[in-house]
Scaffold this motif. Sequence first.
Motif, PDB file in Angstrom:
ATOM      1  N   ILE A  37       0.813  -1.295   0.090  1.00  0.00           N
ATOM      2  CA  ILE A  37      -0.111  -0.077  -0.086  1.00  0.00           C
ATOM      3  C   ILE A  37       0.831   1.192   0.113  1.00  0.00           C
ATOM      4  O   ILE A  37       0.653   2.251  -0.809  1.00  0.00           O
ATOM      5  CB  ILE A  37      -0.924   0.153   1.383  1.00  0.00           C
TER       6      ILE A  37
ATOM      7  N   LEU B 299      -9.303  -1.347  -5.625  1.00  0.00           N
ATOM      8  CA  LEU B 299      -9.806  -0.136  -5.006  1.00  0.00           C
ATOM      9  C   LEU B 299      -8.859   0.979  -5.586  1.00  0.00           C
ATOM     10  O   LEU B 299      -9.121   2.059  -5.505  1.00  0.00           O
ATOM     11  CB  LEU B 299      -9.560   0.026  -3.317  1.00  0.00           C
TER      12      LEU B 299
ATOM     13  N   PHE C  44      -6.748   3.071   1.585  1.00  0.00           N
ATOM     14  CA  PHE C  44      -6.382   1.649   1.265  1.00  0.00           C
ATOM     15  C   PHE C  44      -6.574   0.765   2.349  1.00  0.00           C
ATOM     16  O   PHE C  44      -7.024  -0.144   2.156  1.00  0.00           O
ATOM     17  CB  PHE C  44      -5.132   1.655   0.597  1.00  0.00           C
TER      18      PHE C  44
ATOM     19  N   ASP D 290      -7.367  -7.229  -3.478  1.00  0.00           N
ATOM     20  CA  ASP D 290      -8.411  -6.254  -2.772  1.00  0.00           C
ATOM     21  C   ASP D 290      -7.684  -4.958  -2.829  1.00  0.00           C
ATOM     22  O   ASP D 290      -8.702  -4.016  -2.814  1.00  0.00           O
ATOM     23  CB  ASP D 290      -8.627  -6.769  -1.209  1.00  0.00           C
ATOM     24  N   VAL D 291      -6.576  -4.698  -2.675  1.00  0.00           N
ATOM     25  CA  VAL D 291      -5.915  -3.209  -2.833  1.00  0.00           C
ATOM     26  C   VAL D 291      -6.001  -2.858  -4.241  1.00  0.00           C
ATOM     27  O   VAL D 291      -6.445  -1.675  -4.271  1.00  0.00           O
ATOM     28  CB  VAL D 291      -4.573  -3.499  -2.211  1.00  0.00           C
TER      29      VAL D 291
ATOM     30  N   SER E 161      -9.733  -1.809   1.994  1.00  0.00           N
ATOM     31  CA  SER E 161      -9.322  -3.117   1.537  1.00  0.00           C
ATOM     32  C   SER E 161     -10.083  -4.138   2.682  1.00  0.00           C
ATOM     33  O   SER E 161     -10.370  -5.265   2.319  1.00  0.00           O
ATOM     34  CB  SER E 161      -7.751  -3.240   1.535  1.00  0.00           C
ATOM     35  N   ARG E 162      -9.773  -3.704   3.864  1.00  0.00           N
ATOM     36  CA  ARG E 162     -10.457  -4.520   4.861  1.00  0.00           C
ATOM     37  C   ARG E 162     -11.824  -4.724   4.740  1.00  0.00           C
ATOM     38  O   ARG E 162     -12.581  -5.900   5.104  1.00  0.00           O
ATOM     39  CB  ARG E 162     -10.270  -3.818   6.293  1.00  0.00           C
TER      40      ARG E 162
ATOM     41  N   VAL F 295      -6.668  -9.551   4.198  1.00  0.00           N
ATOM     42  CA  VAL F 295      -6.764  -8.728   2.955  1.00  0.00           C
ATOM     43  C   VAL F 295      -5.686  -9.447   1.923  1.00  0.00           C
ATOM     44  O   VAL F 295      -4.752  -9.809   2.414  1.00  0.00           O
ATOM     45  CB  VAL F 295      -6.323  -7.307   3.292  1.00  0.00           C
TER      46      VAL F 295
END
Length: 337
Positions: free
Chosen positions: A243, A301, A277, A297-298, A281-282, A293
Amino acid sequence: MTTTAPPLAPPSAEEIARAKEIVGRVSTAFSSRVVGQERLRTALLIALLSEGHVLLESVPGLAKTLAAATLSQTVEAKFSRIQCTPDLLPSDIIGTQVYDQRNHEFETQLGPVHANFVLLDEINRSSAKTQSAMLEAMQERQTSIAGHIHPLPRPFMVLATQNPIEEEGTYVLPHAQMDRFLLKEIVNYPSDAEELVVLERIEAGTLGPDHEVTRPVADPDDVIWLQELTKRVYVDPAIKRYIVALVQATRNASQLLGPETGSYVEIGASPRASIAFLQASRAAALLLGRSYVTPEDVRELRHSILRHRLHLSFEALAEKVQPEMLVDALVRAVPSP
């Protein structure tokens, strides 16, 4: 010597199952009124679980107001809609004190921002002074009236809309305020099939101003429980480094993309992007029924979190370079864990 709090226990299988059940009920009720718009529904749920705010951009008539009102009805929460105009005053939003002639004293009347879901319709039509009145509410979750602090209810979520095709008589949102929106979502036109469903529902009387969700499927306590559970979703240190690397890449675009393409990014994202992020992402992982995560997922987004946080150069604006294109190029340049 400083001490750090022990990490929170990841959600258990039973908690994940309960979360999926609550989210499933809300999603089904949402889809009963809002046709299609899956990305919008996901963005609203991610922001709700992350205790964040959403900026929605689209032409009129794409169910932004309907989506906000429906979400509030599904969780039995208070909803306020504020139509932003150039003559709107800060007191029209946060509230003011009114003199009561019967008691010969001032009494506080709270404004429409004191609700669980607040829709700021066409936020860029309000003046900069009025826009700034929302900053304390969005960041501090409180308002100040005559020196007194008034906490906002939980959950609290702001959904602001802006129309990209009408700029006459508008006030561009400053980056300081844009940065306070967890996500910026672009709402697109429905497909042929989805628009046909809208017509059929209107004709059948199941969609329209007189039709509401029959009953709430959750309550504010359920939402608060989901928000607390989201904070416990596990994020591996490698994901956190990923991230940070993504956000740092926006500040070193010339080095990663070359001097020509990199020069389109004048100023990169602030640390609020890294926090966004982490939080979003959570929530995205929890919506998918996971207690941890993943890098995907990151990456999913990337547009919603970075498109409104990049300050593009004059050349980029003149050449109509889309921020999503630059975000994709930067993500490709950063190794994934």
